[in-house]
Design a protein around this motif. Structure first.
Motif, PDB file in Angstrom:
ATOM      1  N   SER A 156       0.275  -1.210   0.636  1.00 13.22           N
ATOM      2  CA  SER A 156      -0.297  -0.282   0.555  1.00 13.22           C
ATOM      3  C   SER A 156       0.799   1.585  -0.244  1.00 13.22           C
ATOM      4  O   SER A 156       1.852   0.978   0.074  1.00 13.22           O
ATOM      5  CB  SER A 156      -0.874  -0.611   1.435  1.00 13.22           C
ATOM      6  OG  SER A 156      -0.926   1.480   1.569  1.00 13.22           O
ATOM      7  N   GLU A 157       0.067   1.750  -0.829  1.00 16.87           N
ATOM      8  CA  GLU A 157       1.390   3.177  -0.811  1.00 16.87           C
ATOM      9  C   GLU A 157       0.955   4.103   0.754  1.00 16.87           C
ATOM     10  O   GLU A 157       1.850   5.242   1.201  1.00 16.87           O
ATOM     11  CB  GLU A 157       0.488   4.789  -1.360  1.00 16.87           C
ATOM     12  CG  GLU A 157      -1.131   4.821  -0.588  1.00 16.87           C
ATOM     13  CD  GLU A 157      -1.507   5.764  -1.893  1.00 16.87           C
ATOM     14  OE1 GLU A 157      -0.655   6.419  -2.988  1.00 16.87           O
ATOM     15  OE2 GLU A 157      -2.635   6.212  -1.910  1.00 16.87           O
ATOM     16  N   GLN A 160       4.843   5.100   2.260  1.00 13.66           N
ATOM     17  CA  GLN A 160       5.345   6.551   2.086  1.00 13.66           C
ATOM     18  C   GLN A 160       4.343   7.924   2.379  1.00 13.66           C
ATOM     19  O   GLN A 160       5.051   8.486   3.068  1.00 13.66           O
ATOM     20  CB  GLN A 160       5.297   6.794   0.406  1.00 13.66           C
ATOM     21  CG  GLN A 160       6.443   5.731  -0.433  1.00 13.66           C
ATOM     22  CD  GLN A 160       6.122   4.517  -0.523  1.00 13.66           C
ATOM     23  OE1 GLN A 160       5.209   4.315  -0.996  1.00 13.66           O
ATOM     24  NE2 GLN A 160       7.129   3.924  -0.587  1.00 13.66           N
ATOM     25  N   LEU A 161       3.231   7.706   2.561  1.00  9.12           N
ATOM     26  CA  LEU A 161       1.954   8.010   2.832  1.00  9.12           C
ATOM     27  C   LEU A 161       2.136   8.495   4.547  1.00  9.12           C
ATOM     28  O   LEU A 161       2.310   9.856   5.197  1.00  9.12           O
ATOM     29  CB  LEU A 161       0.829   8.292   2.576  1.00  9.12           C
ATOM     30  CG  LEU A 161       0.712   8.408   1.576  1.00  9.12           C
ATOM     31  CD1 LEU A 161      -1.048   8.406   0.897  1.00  9.12           C
ATOM     32  CD2 LEU A 161       1.180   9.743   0.584  1.00  9.12           C
ATOM     33  N   ALA A 198       2.118  -2.072  -4.494  1.00  9.21           N
ATOM     34  CA  ALA A 198       1.750  -1.086  -3.712  1.00  9.21           C
ATOM     35  C   ALA A 198       0.403  -0.018  -4.750  1.00  9.21           C
ATOM     36  O   ALA A 198       0.516   0.814  -4.706  1.00  9.21           O
ATOM     37  CB  ALA A 198       3.021   0.334  -3.122  1.00  9.21           C
ATOM     38  N   GLY A 200      -2.471   2.368  -4.432  1.00  9.64           N
ATOM     39  CA  GLY A 200      -3.107   3.999  -4.271  1.00  9.64           C
ATOM     40  C   GLY A 200      -4.466   3.937  -3.417  1.00  9.64           C
ATOM     41  O   GLY A 200      -4.941   2.543  -3.646  1.00  9.64           O
ATOM     42  N   CYS A 249       9.106  -3.001  -5.909  1.00  9.21           N
ATOM     43  CA  CYS A 249       7.526  -2.588  -4.703  1.00  9.21           C
ATOM     44  C   CYS A 249       7.170  -1.185  -5.874  1.00  9.21           C
ATOM     45  O   CYS A 249       7.831  -0.223  -6.441  1.00  9.21           O
ATOM     46  CB  CYS A 249       7.953  -1.688  -3.583  1.00  9.21           C
ATOM     47  SG  CYS A 249       8.793  -2.596  -2.461  1.00  9.21           S
ATOM     48  N   SER A 251       4.636   1.108  -7.387  1.00  8.72           N
ATOM     49  CA  SER A 251       4.158   2.309  -6.742  1.00  8.72           C
ATOM     50  C   SER A 251       2.572   2.290  -8.007  1.00  8.72           C
ATOM     51  O   SER A 251       2.821   2.330  -9.097  1.00  8.72           O
ATOM     52  CB  SER A 251       4.117   3.618  -7.056  1.00  8.72           C
ATOM     53  OG  SER A 251       4.802   3.187  -5.329  1.00  8.72           O
ATOM     54  N   ASN A 253      -0.474   4.342  -8.784  1.00  7.15           N
ATOM     55  CA  ASN A 253      -1.282   5.330  -7.666  1.00  7.15           C
ATOM     56  C   ASN A 253      -1.569   6.610  -8.029  1.00  7.15           C
ATOM     57  O   ASN A 253      -1.606   7.518  -7.711  1.00  7.15           O
ATOM     58  CB  ASN A 253      -1.209   5.629  -5.834  1.00  7.15           C
ATOM     59  CG  ASN A 253       0.514   6.157  -5.742  1.00  7.15           C
ATOM     60  OD1 ASN A 253       1.854   6.618  -7.456  1.00  7.15           O
ATOM     61  ND2 ASN A 253       0.979   6.526  -4.869  1.00  7.15           N
ATOM     62  N   THR A 257       2.808   9.192  -5.052  1.00 11.70           N
ATOM     63  CA  THR A 257       4.359   8.664  -4.327  1.00 11.70           C
ATOM     64  C   THR A 257       5.812   9.336  -4.082  1.00 11.70           C
ATOM     65  O   THR A 257       6.181   8.623  -4.108  1.00 11.70           O
ATOM     66  CB  THR A 257       3.618   8.216  -3.640  1.00 11.70           C
ATOM     67  OG1 THR A 257       3.426   6.439  -3.918  1.00 11.70           O
ATOM     68  CG2 THR A 257       2.416   7.518  -2.578  1.00 11.70           C
TER      69      THR A 257
END
Ligand SMILES: NC(=O)c1ccc[n+]([C@@H]2O[C@H](COP(=O)([O-])OP(=O)(O)OC[C@H]3O[C@@H](n4cnc5c(N)ncnc54)[C@H](OP(=O)(O)O)[C@@H]3O)[C@@H](O)[C@H]2O)c1
Length: 260
Positions: A156-157, A160-161, A198, A200, A249, A251, A253, A257
């Motif tokens: 999952s993002e 990072q968030l 990952a 979003g 990995c 992303s 999204n 990110t």
């Protein structure tokens, strides 16, 4: 158990001949990952733990498109059930599992630090660390014997968030990244690749009625993602087209990110 081997015309595709096991495929992202893998030619074991009806619907969607699927009920946090489920899939399709997608999730409660206890963290680790470990151990003998395999973990993002009041989930998803890299190193000599997708925020059934405007406005590509965006990335990493990619990995999204 719902089983479909109704395959009127063999589907060409990058996963032809493979057997894929997708955890949590009765709804949400898992359903569309299962459908995409089947559209790419894989026979798919559609795992779930609770809703026979939803899993049957995923199998029916695959059958309608001419694909092969089998619904397999198993709680992926339970070792014995995982072992039996993998064996059931391999026996039904007469080949070993070549693609494993660790996707299933339980409830994801948002809790402050004061309101959280260790059990809340353990609950998330059970889905995102324990279950993938049980699954990998169940499919490894077949993958090692075949000298190939692809494992795709769904992260999952949020890693990072660093979303507030979500640390139990963020912690477990973070652990998935290290696990992905270490497994990739260990399994590379066996011809087995391990990667992580990952997502979003991708609205699925459980997000019905949620307002997406604020989030969508922050996405560089200016829209919400759709399940098929995730499914396409998983199918690519699962396939031999990604034969030179492991321990990564990805992303998916809309760029939210990048730069982080
Ligand atoms: N959707 C998003 O916005 C988003 C964003 C980032 C990451 N993700 C990740 O993507 C994955 C899928 O998320 P989702 O939103 O699609 O979830 P979801 O719609 O809630 O679906 C969860 C799936 O897991 C199954 N499941 C629940 N408990 C299980 C168990 N003990 N054993 C086996 N299966 C079980 C559910 O089926 P039954 O209830 O029938 O068992 C269902 O098929 C998760 O790893 C999630 O963390 C999602």
């Amino acid at each position: 158990m719902q089983h479909s081997t109704n395959n009127p015309s063999p589907i060409p595709g990058k996963l032809k001949g493979k057997l894929a096991f997708v955890t949590g495929a009765s709804r949400g992202l898992g359903r569309w990952i299962a459908v995409e893998l089947a559209q790419q030619g894989a026979a798919v074991a559609v795992n779930y733990a609770h809703s026979d009806e939803d899993a049957a619907h995923t199998v029916a969607l695959i059958a309608k498109a001419g694909g092969e699927a089998l619904a397999i009920r198993a709680d992926i946090t339970k070792e014995e059930e995982v072992r039996e489920a993998a064996g059931q899939a391999e026996a039904a399709f007469g080949r070993s599992i070549g693609v494993l997608v660790n996707n299933a999730t339980g409830p994801q409660p948002m809790l402050s630090i004061e309101d959280s206890d260790w059990k809340d963290y353990e609950d998330q680790l059970a889905f995102f660390v324990k279950a993938p470990l049980l699954l990998v151990k169940a499919v490894l003998p077949g993958m090692r014997a075949a000298g190939s395999g692809s494992i795709v973990n769904i992260g999952s993002e949020v890693v990072q968030l660093g979303n507030a009041r979500f640390a139990s989930y963020v912690t477990a998803k973070s652990a998935m990244i290290g696990m992905t890299r270490s497994w990739a190193s260990e399994l590379e000599p066996a011809g087995i690749r391990v990667n992580l997708v990952a997502p979003g925020w991708i609205p699925v059934e459980r997000h019905a009625g949620a307002s997406t405007d604020d989030y969508a406005g922050r996405v560089p590509l200016q829209r919400m993602g759709e399940p098929k965006d995730i499914a396409a990335a998983v199918a690519f990493l699962a396939s031999d087209e990604a034969r030179f990619i492991t321990g990564q990995c990805l992303s998916v999204n809309g760029g939210l990110t990048f730069g982080i």
